[in-house]
Design an enzyme around this catalytic site. Sequence first.
Site, PDB file in Angstrom:
ATOM      1  N   GLY A  48     -59.204-113.107  35.929  1.00  0.00           N
ATOM      2  CA  GLY A  48     -59.267-112.189  34.795  1.00  0.00           C
ATOM      3  C   GLY A  48     -57.942-111.818  34.174  1.00  0.00           C
ATOM      4  O   GLY A  48     -57.818-110.742  33.572  1.00  0.00           O
TER       5      GLY A  48
ATOM      6  N   ASN B 128     -56.587-113.230  31.545  1.00  0.00           N
ATOM      7  CA  ASN B 128     -56.801-113.183  30.085  1.00  0.00           C
ATOM      8  C   ASN B 128     -57.588-111.938  29.692  1.00  0.00           C
ATOM      9  O   ASN B 128     -57.315-111.329  28.656  1.00  0.00           O
ATOM     10  CB  ASN B 128     -57.494-114.451  29.596  1.00  0.00           C
TER      11      ASN B 128
ATOM     12  N   MET C 237     -66.555-119.987  33.984  1.00  0.00           N
ATOM     13  CA  MET C 237     -66.713-121.367  34.435  1.00  0.00           C
ATOM     14  C   MET C 237     -68.159-121.860  34.362  1.00  0.00           C
ATOM     15  O   MET C 237     -68.625-122.585  35.240  1.00  0.00           O
ATOM     16  CB  MET C 237     -66.169-121.512  35.875  1.00  0.00           C
ATOM     17  N   ARG C 238     -68.861-121.465  33.313  1.00  0.00           N
ATOM     18  CA  ARG C 238     -70.208-121.960  33.061  1.00  0.00           C
ATOM     19  C   ARG C 238     -70.260-122.478  31.627  1.00  0.00           C
ATOM     20  O   ARG C 238     -69.622-121.903  30.739  1.00  0.00           O
ATOM     21  CB  ARG C 238     -71.269-120.852  33.192  1.00  0.00           C
TER      22      ARG C 238
ATOM     23  N   ASN D 156     -63.415-119.100  23.052  1.00  0.00           N
ATOM     24  CA  ASN D 156     -62.965-119.475  24.395  1.00  0.00           C
ATOM     25  C   ASN D 156     -61.471-119.757  24.353  1.00  0.00           C
ATOM     26  O   ASN D 156     -60.934-120.122  23.306  1.00  0.00           O
ATOM     27  CB  ASN D 156     -63.713-120.741  24.841  1.00  0.00           C
TER      28      ASN D 156
ATOM     29  N   HIS E 232     -58.641-122.192  26.227  1.00  0.00           N
ATOM     30  CA  HIS E 232     -58.560-123.404  27.045  1.00  0.00           C
ATOM     31  C   HIS E 232     -57.075-123.758  27.235  1.00  0.00           C
ATOM     32  O   HIS E 232     -56.307-123.722  26.274  1.00  0.00           O
ATOM     33  CB  HIS E 232     -59.293-124.565  26.335  1.00  0.00           C
TER      34      HIS E 232
ATOM     35  N   ASP F 179     -65.375-127.675  24.748  1.00  0.00           N
ATOM     36  CA  ASP F 179     -63.986-127.624  24.269  1.00  0.00           C
ATOM     37  C   ASP F 179     -63.797-128.359  22.936  1.00  0.00           C
ATOM     38  O   ASP F 179     -62.711-128.890  22.664  1.00  0.00           O
ATOM     39  CB  ASP F 179     -63.023-128.208  25.327  1.00  0.00           C
TER      40      ASP F 179
ATOM     41  N   GLU G 143     -51.101-117.987  26.862  1.00  0.00           N
ATOM     42  CA  GLU G 143     -52.518-117.609  26.703  1.00  0.00           C
ATOM     43  C   GLU G 143     -52.642-116.110  26.460  1.00  0.00           C
ATOM     44  O   GLU G 143     -53.426-115.652  25.629  1.00  0.00           O
ATOM     45  CB  GLU G 143     -53.318-117.988  27.955  1.00  0.00           C
TER      46      GLU G 143
HETATM   47  C1  GRF Z   1     -57.147-119.796  32.053  1.00  0.00           C
HETATM   48  O1  GRF Z   1     -56.148-120.757  32.264  1.00  0.00           O
HETATM   49  C2  GRF Z   1     -58.023-120.188  30.898  1.00  0.00           C
HETATM   50  O2  GRF Z   1     -57.342-120.900  29.899  1.00  0.00           O
HETATM   51  C3  GRF Z   1     -59.037-121.089  31.551  1.00  0.00           C
HETATM   52  O3  GRF Z   1     -59.276-120.506  32.803  1.00  0.00           O
HETATM   53  C4  GRF Z   1     -58.133-119.745  33.202  1.00  0.00           C
HETATM   54  C5  GRF Z   1     -58.624-118.359  33.464  1.00  0.00           C
HETATM   55  O4  GRF Z   1     -57.627-117.526  33.987  1.00  0.00           O
HETATM   56  N1  GRF Z   1     -60.210-121.210  30.721  1.00  0.00           N
HETATM   57  P1  GRF Z   1     -57.865-115.959  34.082  1.00  0.00           P
HETATM   58  O5  GRF Z   1     -59.154-115.743  34.877  1.00  0.00           O
HETATM   59  O6  GRF Z   1     -57.988-115.428  32.692  1.00  0.00           O
HETATM   60  O7  GRF Z   1     -56.673-115.415  34.813  1.00  0.00           O
END
Ligand code: GRF
Length: 194
Positions: A14, A16, A92-93, A109, A111, A147, A176
Amino acid sequence: MAKLKLGVLISGRGSNLQSLIDACTNPDFPAEIVLVISNIPNVQGLERAQKASISTVTINHKDFESRDAFDQALDAALCEATVELVCLAGFMRIVTASFLEKWPHKVINIHPSLLPAFKGIHVHERVIEAGVKFSGCTVHRVVPEMDAGPIITQASVPVLDDDDADILAARILEKEHVIYPLAVRLIAEERKIG
Ligand code: GRF
């Protein structure tokens, strides 16, 4: 102006999500997080949300017989919270096409590559293996193909000769955390239409 209501979907750490939580503490930020959903119980991202007094719910995909049933539960929770924009943040789904039909242009999203290069998983290993000299991250709209949706914003970083996947991932993650709140701001201010 009313703030755009965000629902953030996570599966783990988490970080992000944290960047969005931090952005939302700025009174000028045009969005607020009204719900965090995790498909995995007891992950760090849920703790981050709870610490920020944000409503959380765990919707464990293992409790559902089909992907559609799981996505219907996601939809119901998001509607109940009157979410307006769904932010996938390390979720992750793969969401179903029927879910996306209910949320047209309303799912984004992040990526960790410069899409359309390096879709999918194990991105940093593949980037290093390929020998490319720049990588980065992308915020994009979510479409049924993984993606592949329209790009909202990107940031790039150099790939250095002695990078391993972890070092490169950390360099990209810093970016990010900058571009995800930026993308949300762009959408909330309607400067960017998808
Ligand atoms: C990030 O690198 C994001 O780009 C990818 O999964 C990772 C998630 O990291 N989709 P976090 O859970 O936000 O720390």
